[in-house]
Design a protein around this motif. Structure first.
Motif, mmCIF file in Angstrom:
data_model
loop_
_atom_site.group_PDB
_atom_site.id
_atom_site.type_symbol
_atom_site.label_atom_id
_atom_site.label_comp_id
_atom_site.label_asym_id
_atom_site.label_seq_id
_atom_site.Cartn_x
_atom_site.Cartn_y
_atom_site.Cartn_z
ATOM 1 N N GLY A 15 1.572 5.952 -2.506
ATOM 2 C CA GLY A 15 0.175 6.323 -2.340
ATOM 3 C C GLY A 15 0.011 7.787 -2.703
ATOM 4 O O GLY A 15 0.468 8.222 -3.764
ATOM 5 N N PRO A 16 -0.573 8.588 -1.823
ATOM 6 C CA PRO A 16 -0.798 9.994 -2.133
ATOM 7 C C PRO A 16 0.441 10.883 -1.962
ATOM 8 O O PRO A 16 0.411 12.067 -2.267
ATOM 9 N N LEU A 17 1.556 10.303 -1.489
ATOM 10 C CA LEU A 17 2.786 11.051 -1.262
ATOM 11 C C LEU A 17 3.729 10.856 -2.446
ATOM 12 O O LEU A 17 3.950 9.731 -2.896
ATOM 13 N N ASN B 91 8.898 3.876 6.204
ATOM 14 C CA ASN B 91 7.655 3.127 6.355
ATOM 15 C C ASN B 91 6.517 4.141 6.396
ATOM 16 O O ASN B 91 6.174 4.648 7.452
ATOM 17 N N VAL B 92 5.965 4.443 5.236
ATOM 18 C CA VAL B 92 4.973 5.506 5.098
ATOM 19 C C VAL B 92 3.592 4.989 5.479
ATOM 20 O O VAL B 92 3.111 3.997 4.917
ATOM 21 N N GLN B 93 2.962 5.673 6.437
ATOM 22 C CA GLN B 93 1.609 5.329 6.871
ATOM 23 C C GLN B 93 0.636 6.344 6.281
ATOM 24 O O GLN B 93 0.666 7.507 6.641
ATOM 25 N N ALA C 217 -5.361 14.181 1.680
ATOM 26 C CA ALA C 217 -4.595 13.066 2.248
ATOM 27 C C ALA C 217 -3.790 13.508 3.466
ATOM 28 O O ALA C 217 -3.411 14.660 3.603
ATOM 29 N N THR C 218 -3.522 12.533 4.342
ATOM 30 C CA THR C 218 -2.626 12.717 5.471
ATOM 31 C C THR C 218 -1.712 11.499 5.527
ATOM 32 O O THR C 218 -2.193 10.361 5.457
ATOM 33 N N VAL C 219 -0.415 11.736 5.598
ATOM 34 C CA VAL C 219 0.547 10.638 5.707
ATOM 35 C C VAL C 219 1.560 10.961 6.793
ATOM 36 O O VAL C 219 1.889 12.122 7.023
ATOM 37 N N THR C 220 2.051 9.917 7.431
ATOM 38 C CA THR C 220 3.131 10.064 8.398
ATOM 39 C C THR C 220 4.333 9.306 7.872
ATOM 40 O O THR C 220 4.217 8.153 7.445
ATOM 41 N N ALA D 228 -4.609 0.435 6.377
ATOM 42 C CA ALA D 228 -3.957 -0.482 7.313
ATOM 43 C C ALA D 228 -2.546 -0.855 6.853
ATOM 44 O O ALA D 228 -1.694 -1.178 7.675
ATOM 45 N N THR D 229 -2.283 -0.803 5.551
ATOM 46 C CA THR D 229 -1.006 -1.229 4.998
ATOM 47 C C THR D 229 0.036 -0.122 5.099
ATOM 48 O O THR D 229 -0.246 1.031 4.791
ATOM 49 N N ILE D 230 1.230 -0.489 5.516
ATOM 50 C CA ILE D 230 2.377 0.419 5.540
ATOM 51 C C ILE D 230 3.068 0.322 4.179
ATOM 52 O O ILE D 230 3.296 -0.776 3.673
ATOM 53 N N ARG D 231 3.420 1.460 3.608
ATOM 54 C CA ARG D 231 4.135 1.489 2.332
ATOM 55 C C ARG D 231 5.615 1.668 2.637
ATOM 56 O O ARG D 231 6.031 2.699 3.129
#
Length: 138
Positions: free
Chosen positions: A19-21, A116-118, A54-57, A123-126
């Motif tokens: 995604g954005p990461l 497991n990138v959120q 973007a924000t990712v965890t 809603a979907t985990i990458r």
């Protein structure tokens, strides 16, 4: 939360995008020789790029938390089991943000690291698996 730095770089074919990461060069990482361990820790230096707004965890999978962690520039030497990256809006930083860091491997020189990138707002985990050292993962 990890502290951002600016260091724009074009995407390349071996970059891993979630995604954005973006982890530059990470797809071809596993055949590379890892640096020598210091006090039982190998630091695999891999910066992370995040697109504007973007924000990712990124959590470390619990199954590998005994040997793997995420390193950030301002964090502890042993790393974190979860890191949240946050980028400013495009009107403030149109190139996005680069984060200095990588991954730490404790007391082993290879392994398969599941992430497991959120992406916040999705809603979907990458999910992806990263190979380190001479380990080939599927």
């Amino acid at each position: 939360m990890s502290r951002p730095t600016e260091d724009p770089r074009p995407n390349q074919a071996d970059d891993l995008a979630l995604g954005p990461l973006l982890y530059p060069g990470l797809i071809d990482w596993y055949p590379q020789a890892l640096p020598d361990a210091v006090n039982g820790i190998i630091f695999a230096k891999i910066g992370a790029h995040l697109t504007p707004g973007a924000t990712v965890t990124v959590p470390i999978d619990p199954e590998v938390s005994n040997w793997a962690s995420i390193i950030t520039e301002a964090g502890p030497r042993a790393g974190y089991l979860s890191v949240t990256y946050k980028s400013c809006p495009a009107h403030q930083h149109p190139e996005g943000y680069w984060y200095v860091g990588g991954f730490a491997l404790r007391n082993q020189s290879s392994g398969c690291l599941a992430l497991n990138v959120q992406v916040h707002g999705e809603a979907t985990i990458r999910r992806t698996v990263i190979s380190f050292g001479d380990k080939v993962c599927t």
